[in-house]
Design a protein around this motif. Structure first.
Motif, PDB file in Angstrom:
ATOM      1  N   PRO A 268       0.817  -1.222   0.000  1.00  0.00           N
ATOM      2  CA  PRO A 268       0.000   0.000   0.000  1.00  0.00           C
ATOM      3  C   PRO A 268       0.844   1.264   0.000  1.00  0.00           C
ATOM      4  CG  PRO A 268      -0.893  -1.599   1.538  1.00  0.00           C
ATOM      5  CD  PRO A 268       0.431  -2.129   1.104  1.00  0.00           C
ATOM      6  N   GLN A 269       1.911   1.270   0.806  1.00  0.00           N
ATOM      7  CA  GLN A 269       2.787   2.442   0.843  1.00  0.00           C
ATOM      8  C   GLN A 269       3.574   2.581  -0.461  1.00  0.00           C
ATOM      9  OE1 GLN A 269       2.349   0.329   3.468  1.00  0.00           O
ATOM     10  NE2 GLN A 269       1.138   1.842   4.595  1.00  0.00           N
ATOM     11  N   ALA A 270       3.911   1.459  -1.086  1.00  0.00           N
ATOM     12  CA  ALA A 270       4.595   1.515  -2.375  1.00  0.00           C
ATOM     13  C   ALA A 270       3.705   2.163  -3.438  1.00  0.00           C
ATOM     14  CB  ALA A 270       5.012   0.118  -2.813  1.00  0.00           C
ATOM     15  N   LEU A 271       2.417   1.800  -3.438  1.00  0.00           N
ATOM     16  CA  LEU A 271       1.485   2.411  -4.384  1.00  0.00           C
ATOM     17  C   LEU A 271       1.321   3.899  -4.097  1.00  0.00           C
ATOM     18  CD1 LEU A 271      -1.247  -0.382  -4.499  1.00  0.00           C
ATOM     19  CD2 LEU A 271       0.423   0.171  -6.281  1.00  0.00           C
ATOM     20  N   ASP A 272       1.297   4.268  -2.799  1.00  0.00           N
ATOM     21  CA  ASP A 272       1.206   5.685  -2.442  1.00  0.00           C
ATOM     22  C   ASP A 272       2.430   6.445  -2.940  1.00  0.00           C
ATOM     23  OD1 ASP A 272      -1.186   5.228  -1.186  1.00  0.00           O
ATOM     24  OD2 ASP A 272      -0.365   5.251   0.848  1.00  0.00           O
TER      25      ASP A 272
END
Length: 366
Positions: A268-272
């Motif tokens: 999720p943080q990678a996509l953000d």
């Protein structure tokens, strides 16, 4: 082992395939043939485990790849996306309502993490990012006033309760338990989570966006200089600039929550971060990010390139990145080894907490 095209999917693990499927340029028709033989059951299960099943549902719904997915798997992922749209709309409405109430008390909240992305439509769909709670912060001298405003809106400190369906957060009006929760969280960078009856999510009022280990790098003055003001539906609030959002994601999740020590890549943080990098464009101050994150940014950026880049022409990863990828692949292929790596990483993380923030490890019984 997944029999996939080596050009499209250089790794034989379902996790690597999931990362590639979340890459926007993989929607091209030429990639469909390479995805027909993927283990879609394993990929869908991993997407749920890493909280990116709505994002995967969106990626498959928007392009020709959806015809390569078994019908039952596609229906499950698209249902996750639809359900998350409803949930995120509820969270967004709650955040705006909270902001209005705080504005009435002359307080302008700072929303960050997934809440900020949801309020500013960072991702291509309202349901793209699975949102766990509302994260906000106010000026230090307004924290107790903000708590009063939130309590007037029906929010209460909540405790974790073990149920048949897992851990549930329940609000409490017991003054003794409220004081005990405040005491328990006195060393945390946020107050005890708050919850409101009828809402399926919690709220965290932060003292700082990052744990104490990193707070000296991100001072209040620097944070104030890296905020953007927004107005929406009569609410006034601020959100981090792309630079600050990336720093919070890397130091607050990848470096602090055991991601680096446990060889865990937080999707999720990678996509953000990928969305923030695109939003910042050529104006993005990479030098500032590197100065605040140090080696964590370089490692995270290389992992982002290796795992989620749409093209095969990638820069050669350094030794730290190669080791991370090797250990990460071992974890996904050998569950027993994964448990051992996680235990070692957890102990390493606890030792760092003991050295830098020992009070956080001393939790009295509530």
């Amino acid at each position: 082992m997944i029999a996939a095209s080596q050009n499209l999917f250089p790794s034989a693990t379902a996790f690597r395939d999931l990362c590639h499927l979340l890459s926007p340029d993989l929607r091209r028709p030429a990639t469909i043939e390479g995805t027909r033989r993927l283990d879609w059951g394993a990929i869908a299960a991993l997407s749920q485990k890493y909280n990116v099943d709505p994002a995967l549902g969106h990626m498959l719904e928007q392009g020709p790849l959806r015809h390569a997915v078994p019908g039952s798997t596609l229906q499950t992922l698209e249902a996750a996306l639809r359900d998350n749209v409803v949930r995120n709309l509820s969270i967004k409405a709650a955040a705006i309502k909270i902001s209005r109430a705080l504005n009435d008390a002359a307080i302008t909240p700072v929303f960050f993490k997934g809440t900020a992305g949801l309020l500013t439509q960072l991702h291509p769909s309202t349901g793209f990012r699975r949102q766990l709670d509302i994260d906000l912060m106010v000026a230090p001298d307004q924290e107790f006033e903000a708590l009063g405003v939130l309590q007037a809106q029906g929010y209460q400190f909540c405790e974790s309760v073990n149920t048949d369906n897992g851990i549930e957060l329940r609000g409490t009006s017991n003054p003794d338990l409220q004081r005990a929760l405040l005491h328990q969280f006195r060393h945390h960078h946020h107050y005890p989570p708050l919850t409101c009856t009828g809402q399926g999510f919690s709220l965290e009022l932060h003292r700082h966006p990052l744990p104490r280990r990193w707070q000296h790098r991100l001072t209040r003055q620097l944070i104030a200089s890296l905020l953007e003001q927004h107005d929406s539906h009569g609410a006034r609030f601020t959100v981090p600039t792309p630079e600050l959002a990336i720093v919070i994601a890397i130091l607050g999740k990848f470096a602090s929550d055991g991601g680096r020590s446990r060889y865990h890549f937080p999707l999720p943080q990678a996509l953000d971060c990928r969305a923030q990098l695109n939003a910042g464009g050529a104006a993005l101050d990479v030098t500032l990010i590197e100065s605040l994150c140090g080696s964590h940014y370089r490692l995270f950026q290389q992992l982002l390139d290796q795992l989620m880049a749409p093209e095969a022409q990638l820069s050669q990863p350094d030794s730290a990145t190669r080791r991370f990828l090797y250990m990460m692949d071992l974890k996904h292929r050998r569950p027993s080894l994964a448990a051992l790596i996680d235990r070692v990483g957890y102990r390493h993380q606890q030792m760092r907490n003991l050295l830098r923030d020992p009070g956080k490890l001393l939790r009295p019984r509530v």
